[in-house]
Design an enzyme around this catalytic site. Sequence first.
Site, PDB file in Angstrom:
ATOM      1  N   ASP A  93       0.970  -1.326   0.026  1.00  0.00           N
ATOM      2  CA  ASP A  93       0.521   0.473   0.303  1.00  0.00           C
ATOM      3  C   ASP A  93       0.880   1.088   0.109  1.00  0.00           C
ATOM      4  O   ASP A  93       2.030   1.409  -0.087  1.00  0.00           O
ATOM      5  CB  ASP A  93      -1.197   0.430   1.433  1.00  0.00           C
ATOM      6  CG  ASP A  93      -2.019   0.152   0.988  1.00  0.00           C
ATOM      7  OD1 ASP A  93      -1.600   1.508   0.350  1.00  0.00           O
ATOM      8  OD2 ASP A  93      -3.728   0.013   1.765  1.00  0.00           O
ATOM      9  N   ASP A 124     -11.333   3.071  -3.617  1.00  0.00           N
ATOM     10  CA  ASP A 124     -11.011   1.212  -3.137  1.00  0.00           C
ATOM     11  C   ASP A 124     -13.145   0.932  -4.107  1.00  0.00           C
ATOM     12  O   ASP A 124     -13.712   1.941  -3.474  1.00  0.00           O
ATOM     13  CB  ASP A 124     -11.255   1.456  -1.638  1.00  0.00           C
ATOM     14  CG  ASP A 124      -9.940   1.182  -0.851  1.00  0.00           C
ATOM     15  OD1 ASP A 124      -8.960   1.722  -2.192  1.00  0.00           O
ATOM     16  OD2 ASP A 124      -9.476   1.399  -0.329  1.00  0.00           O
TER      17      ASP A 124
END
Length: 413
Positions: A162, A223
């Site tokens: 990430d 997301d």
Amino acid sequence: MAAVRWMLRWVAAAAAAVAAALALDNGLARTPPMGWLHWERFLCATDCAAEPRRCISEQLFVEMADRMVADGWRDAGYEFVCIDDCWMAPTRDGQGRLQADPKRFPSGIRRLADYVHSKGLKLGIYSDVGKKTCAGFPGSYNHYDLDAQTFASWGVDLLKFDGCNSDSLDLLAEGYKRMSLALNRTGRSIVYSCEWPFYLRPVQQPNYTEIKQYCNHWRNFYDVYDSWSSIKSILDWTALHQDTIVKIAGPGGWNDPDMLVIGNFGLSRDQSVTQMAMWAIMAAPLFMSNDLRHISPEAKRLLQNREVIAINQDPLGKQGYQLFKDKKFQLWERPLSDLAYAVAVLNQQEIGGPQNFTFSLTWLGHGLACNPACSIRQVLPASRDWGVYSWLSSLSVEVNPTGTVLLTVQPVL
Ligand code: GLA
């Protein structure tokens, strides 16, 4: 015509060879990886006393691995069981290594990896390029080699890396590259899943040629949520940026539109069909985020549909693109092996009932998909042969609101 076909085949093979040469050279992800990833469905539940069935714990991954084997997921191609954020203890150990939360992962990641491997599956794990993960656990900044070695020593097969909490764009880029090299140096085959372009994009146009040299797949956009508006926004973003992102995808390196949320709460049956069809058109990594212990037979059938998976996994490895859009319909195509095409017609109108979209077969494959004739097969919402059509015919496709009809078109001589 035979000569033209031969030439097309040659050009496709040459293009694939060039794309392969430019991809991260770890031999992995020759087709989009498939598996299960905890984030969208299970988020960061860490209180196992309050939520024993939902917390991020070794039990959750053991149970998912069990289901993946027992319920046919592995045999359908879903091979990675992936841990996302929130698996870690809040601090590193005495030797500076990342460690799993001892209460939630009492056996440790090594043992979990052994278990997952014993089932014929692979294990994915998560870390972050910055000082902390997005949920505030220790990040890999300044520890890239050590963390890569730790993951390799545990037997990890995929790293989702990430991009939260990086101090600058230079550090972000440097960190993504350094982790890629560190993973390679371990000598273990570890698929490298990045979010580099997503964190870069608000400030700088990503250099996808460079990103593909370091990552096996990469997120570009927000997301995914368990909702139709989320799926729509991902498709719209992808179509808007297709001129830059489609050409870069290929064996070894893929655009990642994020997880499949089919089998949860937010998508209708038609919307689930749309996600599955469009993730196949986009050559997307297929990571489900759902609860395999509680999933409807209908969602399972769709997610395990062999024909859709075959389109997603087509060895030519070309990502599809939008050909046409008006107020009601979107038409997409994806070039497949053997000069075939996958074609998707999406009805985006959210009022009314099923609508017909009529188009000329000459629109497909730059006029070559159905030349001089083609056999057409419907894959979704149900599989059905449509028979043979000639080049100058039109096709009329009935599509439910927010649904998609997915077809394959194979030229016949
Ligand atoms: C970011 C990522 C998500 C998930 C969370 C975890 O938002 O994009 O996919 O990994 O972090 O905190």
